[in-house]
Design a protein around this motif. Sequence first.
Motif, PDB file in Angstrom:
ATOM      1  N   GLY A 168       0.816  -1.214   0.000  1.00  0.00           N
ATOM      2  CA  GLY A 168       0.000   0.000   0.000  1.00  0.00           C
ATOM      3  C   GLY A 168       0.845   1.256   0.000  1.00  0.00           C
ATOM      4  N   ALA A 169       1.891   1.276   0.823  1.00  0.00           N
ATOM      5  CA  ALA A 169       2.763   2.452   0.885  1.00  0.00           C
ATOM      6  C   ALA A 169       3.588   2.599  -0.385  1.00  0.00           C
ATOM      7  CB  ALA A 169       3.674   2.361   2.105  1.00  0.00           C
ATOM      8  N   ASN A 170       4.060   1.467  -0.956  1.00  0.00           N
ATOM      9  CA  ASN A 170       4.767   1.528  -2.240  1.00  0.00           C
ATOM     10  C   ASN A 170       3.893   2.171  -3.307  1.00  0.00           C
ATOM     11  OD1 ASN A 170       6.726  -1.612  -2.239  1.00  0.00           O
ATOM     12  ND2 ASN A 170       7.144   0.390  -1.337  1.00  0.00           N
ATOM     13  N   LEU A 171       2.630   1.740  -3.387  1.00  0.00           N
ATOM     14  CA  LEU A 171       1.724   2.272  -4.417  1.00  0.00           C
ATOM     15  C   LEU A 171       1.391   3.735  -4.174  1.00  0.00           C
ATOM     16  CD1 LEU A 171      -0.731  -0.730  -4.976  1.00  0.00           C
ATOM     17  CD2 LEU A 171       1.261  -0.056  -6.334  1.00  0.00           C
ATOM     18  N   LEU A 172       1.264   4.121  -2.912  1.00  0.00           N
ATOM     19  CA  LEU A 172       1.034   5.529  -2.607  1.00  0.00           C
ATOM     20  C   LEU A 172       2.242   6.361  -3.023  1.00  0.00           C
ATOM     21  CD1 LEU A 172      -0.603   7.812  -1.362  1.00  0.00           C
ATOM     22  CD2 LEU A 172       0.322   7.171   0.886  1.00  0.00           C
ATOM     23  N   GLY A 173       3.431   5.839  -2.739  1.00  0.00           N
ATOM     24  CA  GLY A 173       4.645   6.551  -3.134  1.00  0.00           C
ATOM     25  C   GLY A 173       4.781   6.690  -4.636  1.00  0.00           C
ATOM     26  N   THR A 174       4.456   5.618  -5.366  1.00  0.00           N
ATOM     27  CA  THR A 174       4.543   5.696  -6.830  1.00  0.00           C
ATOM     28  C   THR A 174       3.467   6.625  -7.393  1.00  0.00           C
ATOM     29  OG1 THR A 174       3.182   3.685  -7.077  1.00  0.00           O
ATOM     30  CG2 THR A 174       5.576   3.411  -7.072  1.00  0.00           C
ATOM     31  N   ALA A 175       2.294   6.679  -6.741  1.00  0.00           N
ATOM     32  CA  ALA A 175       1.237   7.597  -7.188  1.00  0.00           C
ATOM     33  C   ALA A 175       1.683   9.044  -7.007  1.00  0.00           C
ATOM     34  CB  ALA A 175      -0.049   7.336  -6.409  1.00  0.00           C
TER      35      ALA A 175
END
Length: 273
Positions: free
Chosen positions: A129-136
């Motif tokens: 979840g945090a990886n995807l938030l960071g990439t977003a």
Amino acid sequence: MALSDSSVPEPDVDDLKAADAQDLHRAVREEGEEELDRPVSSLFFSALAAGMAIASSLIAEGALHAALPDTPWRSIIVSLGYPIGFLVVILGRMQLFTESTITAMLPLVTRPSGWALRRTMRLWIVVLGANLLGTAIAGLAIATGLLGGAELRTAMIEVSLAITELSAWATFVNAVPAGFMIAILAWSLPNAREQAFLVIGAITYVVAIGGFSHSVVGSVEAWLLLFSDRTEIVQTIGLILPAILGNLLGGAGLFALLAHAQVRGEMNGRDES
């Protein structure tokens, strides 16, 4: 005849040997156990930083793409930028979902328990979840011009459009070897700390030139296309979710189980304790 200097200690033979499979299993497993014990807040912010930092792969690829002529060999050179984000994230000890598929899985398969299962799921959910938030965040920053100029942004969009050429099933299939190879990377690093730069660069370069789908790097591309009005939200989910599932199968479902199976019969009581 000169006599050898007896005051100079001879090197320990064990120090000259590369770690065997059991040693690697123990090293990766202990790293995974440490990750399972980390507070949620630590996992989250480390993974958030990783998601933002992994965008440097796309930035490097975009810069190379913009600088090179449109030739059949351009993609081979552009792919040299792909390892940059992995070097930043892994050497910076940030939490990356695809790397944690094996590190978190080994403690679970070695000593199966409800606690280990819950902790493994917690780790994957928080880190992913945090990886995807960071990439977003990174994708939005690129799309809105906060990160990079117009020429670089156009080049990054052109690089990213390659992921739209695959169907959901093809993305899933392409993601399996990517997950497998990143798990190999996590497995190999304890035996190659002095060569970590080369090992990370070589393995991730193969992922790039092979056209394999990496869920975290691919999500930077997917978000960038979404925020640049090149795709819709449903298509974006269709680009990211199959890659996540394929990476998980390749890393945790295949390599982690094979890595454990090769030493399971040799593990003694000391390893299990």
